[in-house]
Motif scaffolding. Structure first.
Motif, PDB file in Angstrom:
ATOM      1  N   ALA A 189      -2.357  63.476 -18.618  1.00 29.09           N
ATOM      2  CA  ALA A 189      -1.460  62.156 -19.118  1.00 29.09           C
ATOM      3  C   ALA A 189      -0.362  61.768 -18.564  1.00 29.09           C
ATOM      4  O   ALA A 189       0.507  62.821 -18.387  1.00 29.09           O
ATOM      5  N   VAL A 190      -0.258  60.581 -18.431  1.00 33.72           N
ATOM      6  CA  VAL A 190       0.812  59.987 -17.658  1.00 33.72           C
ATOM      7  C   VAL A 190       1.312  58.538 -18.125  1.00 33.72           C
ATOM      8  O   VAL A 190       0.761  58.065 -18.697  1.00 33.72           O
ATOM      9  N   ASP A 191       2.815  58.659 -17.570  1.00 33.30           N
ATOM     10  CA  ASP A 191       3.286  57.147 -17.928  1.00 33.30           C
ATOM     11  C   ASP A 191       3.217  56.435 -16.856  1.00 33.30           C
ATOM     12  O   ASP A 191       3.405  56.747 -15.514  1.00 33.30           O
ATOM     13  N   VAL A 192       2.852  54.998 -16.902  1.00 36.75           N
ATOM     14  CA  VAL A 192       3.046  54.237 -15.646  1.00 36.75           C
ATOM     15  C   VAL A 192       3.905  53.048 -16.148  1.00 36.75           C
ATOM     16  O   VAL A 192       4.028  52.864 -17.269  1.00 36.75           O
ATOM     17  N   TYR A 193       4.461  52.378 -15.168  1.00 31.65           N
ATOM     18  CA  TYR A 193       5.727  51.450 -15.476  1.00 31.65           C
ATOM     19  C   TYR A 193       5.411  49.968 -14.743  1.00 31.65           C
ATOM     20  O   TYR A 193       4.816  49.916 -13.621  1.00 31.65           O
ATOM     21  N   ASN A 194       5.999  49.121 -15.374  1.00 30.17           N
ATOM     22  CA  ASN A 194       6.343  47.808 -14.918  1.00 30.17           C
ATOM     23  C   ASN A 194       7.895  47.589 -14.750  1.00 30.17           C
ATOM     24  O   ASN A 194       8.448  47.985 -15.739  1.00 30.17           O
ATOM     25  N   ILE A 195       8.367  47.127 -13.636  1.00 31.59           N
ATOM     26  CA  ILE A 195       9.857  47.146 -13.458  1.00 31.59           C
ATOM     27  C   ILE A 195      10.201  45.474 -13.243  1.00 31.59           C
ATOM     28  O   ILE A 195       9.564  44.737 -12.433  1.00 31.59           O
ATOM     29  N   THR A 196      11.072  45.113 -14.431  1.00 28.16           N
ATOM     30  CA  THR A 196      11.451  43.758 -14.182  1.00 28.16           C
ATOM     31  C   THR A 196      13.019  43.857 -13.641  1.00 28.16           C
ATOM     32  O   THR A 196      13.716  44.418 -14.256  1.00 28.16           O
ATOM     33  N   GLU A 197      13.202  43.289 -12.458  1.00 27.26           N
ATOM     34  CA  GLU A 197      14.365  43.458 -11.931  1.00 27.26           C
ATOM     35  C   GLU A 197      15.499  42.225 -12.177  1.00 27.26           C
ATOM     36  O   GLU A 197      14.850  40.808 -12.005  1.00 27.26           O
ATOM     37  N   ASN A 198      16.725  42.183 -12.218  1.00 23.00           N
ATOM     38  CA  ASN A 198      17.704  41.318 -12.553  1.00 23.00           C
ATOM     39  C   ASN A 198      19.018  41.903 -11.661  1.00 23.00           C
ATOM     40  O   ASN A 198      18.899  42.893 -11.297  1.00 23.00           O
ATOM     41  N   PRO A 199      19.840  40.836 -11.494  1.00 20.38           N
ATOM     42  CA  PRO A 199      21.053  41.271 -10.696  1.00 20.38           C
ATOM     43  C   PRO A 199      21.881  42.420 -11.210  1.00 20.38           C
ATOM     44  O   PRO A 199      22.459  43.265 -10.129  1.00 20.38           O
ATOM     45  N   THR A 200      22.033  42.687 -12.435  1.00 22.82           N
ATOM     46  CA  THR A 200      22.876  43.724 -13.030  1.00 22.82           C
ATOM     47  C   THR A 200      22.403  44.738 -13.772  1.00 22.82           C
ATOM     48  O   THR A 200      22.833  45.654 -14.316  1.00 22.82           O
ATOM     49  N   GLN A 201      20.873  44.428 -13.982  1.00 23.34           N
ATOM     50  CA  GLN A 201      20.260  45.500 -14.897  1.00 23.34           C
ATOM     51  C   GLN A 201      18.442  45.415 -14.371  1.00 23.34           C
ATOM     52  O   GLN A 201      18.206  44.224 -14.059  1.00 23.34           O
ATOM     53  N   ASP A 202      17.793  46.357 -14.674  1.00 20.33           N
ATOM     54  CA  ASP A 202      16.359  46.578 -14.482  1.00 20.33           C
ATOM     55  C   ASP A 202      15.860  46.811 -15.819  1.00 20.33           C
ATOM     56  O   ASP A 202      16.438  47.706 -16.637  1.00 20.33           O
ATOM     57  N   SER A 203      14.748  46.193 -16.338  1.00 18.01           N
ATOM     58  CA  SER A 203      13.983  46.548 -17.407  1.00 18.01           C
ATOM     59  C   SER A 203      12.862  47.522 -16.999  1.00 18.01           C
ATOM     60  O   SER A 203      11.863  46.798 -16.162  1.00 18.01           O
ATOM     61  N   ILE A 204      12.692  48.908 -17.646  1.00 14.13           N
ATOM     62  CA  ILE A 204      11.580  49.634 -17.169  1.00 14.13           C
ATOM     63  C   ILE A 204      10.443  49.532 -18.352  1.00 14.13           C
ATOM     64  O   ILE A 204      10.942  50.285 -19.252  1.00 14.13           O
ATOM     65  N   ASN A 205       9.534  48.897 -18.160  1.00 17.35           N
ATOM     66  CA  ASN A 205       8.548  48.845 -19.306  1.00 17.35           C
ATOM     67  C   ASN A 205       7.472  50.038 -19.115  1.00 17.35           C
ATOM     68  O   ASN A 205       6.806  50.078 -18.134  1.00 17.35           O
ATOM     69  N   SER A 206       7.462  51.043 -20.011  1.00 15.71           N
ATOM     70  CA  SER A 206       6.665  52.268 -19.969  1.00 15.71           C
ATOM     71  C   SER A 206       5.276  51.975 -20.746  1.00 15.71           C
ATOM     72  O   SER A 206       5.288  51.430 -21.853  1.00 15.71           O
ATOM     73  N   THR A 207       4.258  52.602 -20.101  1.00 15.11           N
ATOM     74  CA  THR A 207       2.922  52.633 -20.842  1.00 15.11           C
ATOM     75  C   THR A 207       2.297  54.052 -20.701  1.00 15.11           C
ATOM     76  O   THR A 207       2.165  54.459 -19.484  1.00 15.11           O
ATOM     77  N   THR A 208       1.796  54.570 -21.538  1.00 13.60           N
ATOM     78  CA  THR A 208       1.200  55.949 -21.481  1.00 13.60           C
ATOM     79  C   THR A 208      -0.302  55.993 -21.380  1.00 13.60           C
ATOM     80  O   THR A 208      -0.754  55.006 -22.246  1.00 13.60           O
ATOM     81  N   ILE A 209      -0.947  56.637 -20.206  1.00  9.78           N
ATOM     82  CA  ILE A 209      -2.457  56.680 -20.156  1.00  9.78           C
ATOM     83  C   ILE A 209      -2.490  58.347 -20.867  1.00  9.78           C
ATOM     84  O   ILE A 209      -2.063  59.286 -20.419  1.00  9.78           O
ATOM     85  N   SER A 210      -3.357  58.353 -21.743  1.00 11.67           N
ATOM     86  CA  SER A 210      -3.269  59.524 -22.753  1.00 11.67           C
ATOM     87  C   SER A 210      -4.304  60.692 -22.503  1.00 11.67           C
ATOM     88  O   SER A 210      -4.062  61.520 -23.212  1.00 11.67           O
ATOM     89  N   ASP A 211      -4.825  60.304 -21.293  1.00 10.94           N
ATOM     90  CA  ASP A 211      -5.693  61.590 -20.938  1.00 10.94           C
ATOM     91  C   ASP A 211      -5.789  61.756 -19.334  1.00 10.94           C
ATOM     92  O   ASP A 211      -5.142  60.957 -18.677  1.00 10.94           O
ATOM     93  N   LEU A 212      -6.579  62.743 -18.749  1.00 12.57           N
ATOM     94  CA  LEU A 212      -6.725  62.961 -17.273  1.00 12.57           C
ATOM     95  C   LEU A 212      -7.149  61.804 -16.928  1.00 12.57           C
ATOM     96  O   LEU A 212      -8.410  61.076 -17.306  1.00 12.57           O
ATOM     97  N   HIS A 213      -6.826  61.266 -15.676  1.00 12.07           N
ATOM     98  CA  HIS A 213      -7.234  59.891 -14.786  1.00 12.07           C
ATOM     99  C   HIS A 213      -7.023  60.006 -13.486  1.00 12.07           C
ATOM    100  O   HIS A 213      -6.130  60.809 -13.060  1.00 12.07           O
ATOM    101  N   ILE A 214      -7.651  59.260 -12.745  1.00 11.89           N
ATOM    102  CA  ILE A 214      -7.686  59.104 -11.503  1.00 11.89           C
ATOM    103  C   ILE A 214      -7.455  57.715 -10.763  1.00 11.89           C
ATOM    104  O   ILE A 214      -7.721  56.864 -11.280  1.00 11.89           O
ATOM    105  N   MET A 215      -6.218  57.510 -10.056  1.00 20.33           N
ATOM    106  CA  MET A 215      -5.613  56.135  -9.590  1.00 20.33           C
ATOM    107  C   MET A 215      -5.459  56.246  -8.066  1.00 20.33           C
ATOM    108  O   MET A 215      -5.788  57.486  -7.488  1.00 20.33           O
TER     109      MET A 215
END
Length: 268
Positions: A189-215
């Motif tokens: 079970a794992v978290d994956v992320y989208n990253i929104t970048e700005n000049p003085t701050q980044d937003s890290i949006n997390s999403t959980t994949i709740s079971d075993l998975h292959i990527m």
């Protein structure tokens, strides 16, 4: 008595092999973890990282983004395998017979079609023995099935695991990606992320994949954050094709990681 007991046991083993056939190591580990697409995507957090400056080291290779065919259950192994095969079709011709997975003019990968990718995915689904012993695929069946497919198209393949317990060889991941290779990630079970970048701050949006998975990882990104001239945080990610419908690509964080295996796929 002990000698007679051992003789009887030996005779029973010989009789069992004769009746059931030779033991096949690839399929013998019924207690292995199973990787499937029985997952729930659960957005749960957005983290804001404020900084004065940052340094970024990255390479994001183009890669296929596929999803399971309609009616194909627990198929993350076959989907990831198809993405790996299609990725290497750019570098090793005829990996997918009679079709190019990419546009020769710009090197970008084609979208999933209705003929050739489904053919590869169905073949891998069978070769990986998906849902045979239990839901999804085991690690050994995933590796075995992908190897069988690649060998059948005239190439050799090796799998270099860069995970050792709680550590991952990030330098080896970078080197592989710099040399246009991909990495199969077999995760808990794992978290994956989208990253929104700005000049003085980044937003890290997390999403959980709740079971075993292959990527499949085809890129990397390391971000060093500074405040007041001092380094206060370093984030290391692999850029992945998730194989999930509606969630094509994301970043997977490797410090710390949640992987059972990370196989650099080496074809020759």
């Amino acid at each position: 008595m002990k000698r007679i007991k051992n003789l009887i046991i030996s005779m029973l083993v010989v009789l069992s092999v004769g009746m059931l056939g030779a033991w096949t190591p690839e399929y013998a580990i019924s207690a292995e973890d199973r990787y499937a697409d029985i997952v729930a995507l659960s957005p749960y957090a957005t983290e804001i990282i404020a900084f004065d400056q940052k340094e970024t080291d990255m390479k994001l290779n183009s890669a296929p983004q596929y999803k399971a065919l309609s009616g194909m259950l627990n198929a993350c192994g076959a989907v990831a395998g198809s993405e790996i095969v299609a990725y290497y079709d750019k570098y090793y011709s005829n990996m997918i017979p009679d079709w190019q997975s990419y546009f020769p003019a710009n090197g970008k990968y084609r979208a999933q079609d209705k003929v050739y990718v489904p053919s590869v995915m169905n073949e891998l689904y069978s070769l990986m023995r998906t849902n045979v012993n239990d839901v999804g695929v085991s690690e050994s069946d995933f590796v075995y099935g992908l190897k069988q497919y690649i060998n059948s198209n005239g190439y050799s393949v090796g799998f270099q695991n860069v995970v050792n317990g709680t550590s991952i060889d990030y330098s080896a991941c970078k080197s592989a990606i710099d040399n246009n290779k991909v990495i199969a990630l077999l995760s808990r079970a794992v978290d994956v992320y989208n990253i929104t970048e700005n000049p003085t701050q980044d937003s890290i949006n997390s999403t959980t994949i709740s079971d075993l998975h292959i990527m499949v990882a085809s890129g990397y990104k390391e971000i060093k954050y500074y405040k007041g001239g001092s380094l206060f945080r370093t984030d290391r990610y692999l850029f992945v094709s998730t194989g999930l419908d509606g969630y094509g690509t994301a970043y997977y964080k490797v410090n710390p990681h949640s992987l059972n295996y990370a196989y650099v796929v080496n074809i020759s």
